[in-house]
Enzyme design. Structure first.
Site, mmCIF file in Angstrom:
data_model
loop_
_atom_site.group_PDB
_atom_site.id
_atom_site.type_symbol
_atom_site.label_atom_id
_atom_site.label_comp_id
_atom_site.label_asym_id
_atom_site.label_seq_id
_atom_site.Cartn_x
_atom_site.Cartn_y
_atom_site.Cartn_z
ATOM 1 N N GLY A 238 7.164 -2.107 -1.407
ATOM 2 C CA GLY A 238 5.965 -2.601 -2.088
ATOM 3 C C GLY A 238 5.685 -1.886 -3.402
ATOM 4 C CB SER A 239 6.570 -1.802 -6.322
ATOM 5 O OG SER A 239 7.309 -3.002 -6.249
ATOM 6 N NE ARG A 240 -0.806 -1.954 -11.175
ATOM 7 C CZ ARG A 240 -2.014 -2.240 -10.705
ATOM 8 N NH1 ARG A 240 -2.239 -2.243 -9.412
ATOM 9 N NH2 ARG A 240 -3.004 -2.502 -11.542
#
Length: 285
Positions: free
Chosen positions: A249-251
């Site tokens: 999960g990240s941005r």
């Protein structure tokens, strides 16, 4: 583990396959070695690819077939190690407790899904900027940026563990620079993540007039601890071409210039897909 295996693999290649090593050395391009070890074939440059140095043309790369797999090439090690371990545990559990085997098998499938590499149909219209990531738009705002300019649009995309994590070029562009910043690993949903988390900024310039500047920013999250980027300064990227990924999960953020007539085509809360969803459209003609 991969780097440790590399030392063993290079010794085996030099000992058992000297002709292969010589053929790879003859096909190798680039004038210098930027790796902390010797380079025998394309596998040796995996962790240092975006630093420049030695490389092989696609037609000389004996491992180019890996790019055609339904999973991303840079995730094969994790897929084999983690997915393989889970499948082994599933097989063992099936002999003693089949419900547990189902759990391990589902987890192995989840690992394979995370590293999936679906083919994308990229829009061809002029003036389009496509999404650099799969996920949900969590912010669209105007900012002042030293590279893009005083009237830049910053669009933020949150990637959950269920999204495809390959990042793509938003336009036909040239890589101007890569800018890495060490930082924290806050939850990628928090606004502070943009300022405080570990990140890699990929500075781009459109490859055709008016040569607008762009930024794709890969930001680590609470679970994601590995940013991967194989784009190199000076490289020309096609719209929608893969340039890296973030593992777990990240941005991902994109910054682009606001100009008269620019149409923002997405809104906060909308789900977007890398290389497919048009984020903005500049006027043409």
């Amino acid at each position: 583990l991969e780097l440790a295996w590399g030392h063993i693999r290079r010794w085996l290649l030099k000992t058992l396959r000297p002709r292969y090593v010589a053929r790879m050395q003859a096909a190798r391009r680039g004038s210098r070695n930027v790796c902390p070890h010797e380079i025998l074939d394309p596998r040796d440059i995996k962790f240092f690819r975006n630093l420049g140095g030695h490389y092989w043309l696609p037609e000389d790369d004996p491992f180019a077939w890996r790019d055609r797999l339904p999973v991303v090439r840079v995730g094969l090690a994790e897929l084999l190690l983690i997915g393989g371990l889970l499948l082994m545990l599933a097989a063992i559990s099936a002999l003693v407790a089949w419900p547990l085997a189902v759990v391990f098998a589902v987890l192995a499938l989840a690992v394979a899904c995370f590293f999936r590499n679906p083919r994308r149909s990229v829009p061809t219209g002029p003036g389009c900027l496509v999404s650099p990531a799969d996920g949900k738009v969590v912010a669209v705002e105007e900012v002042d940026d030293e590279f893009v300019g005083p009237a830049a649009v910053r669009l933020v995309i949150f990637l959950s563990v269920f999204n495809v994590h390959i990042n793509r070029s938003p336009a036909h562009a040239v890589v101007i620079a890569l800018k890495y910043r060490h930082g924290k690993f806050l939850n990628a949903l928090r606004s502070e993540a943009s300022r405080e988390n570990e990140q890699l900024e990929i500075r781009l310039e459109e490859s055709a007039p008016p040569y607008r500047p762009l930024i794709v920013r890969q930001i680590a999250g609470a679970i994601a601890r590995r940013i991967v980027c194989w784009a190199t300064p000076g490289q020309r990227l096609a719209r929608g071409e893969p340039l890296g990924m973030i593992k777990l999960g990240s941005r991902t953020e994109i910054l682009f210039a606001r100009e008269p007539g620019l149409a923002i085509c997405v809104h906060v809360g909308q789900t977007v897909h890398a290389g497919v969803t048009v984020l903005g459209k500049y006027p043409t003609g």
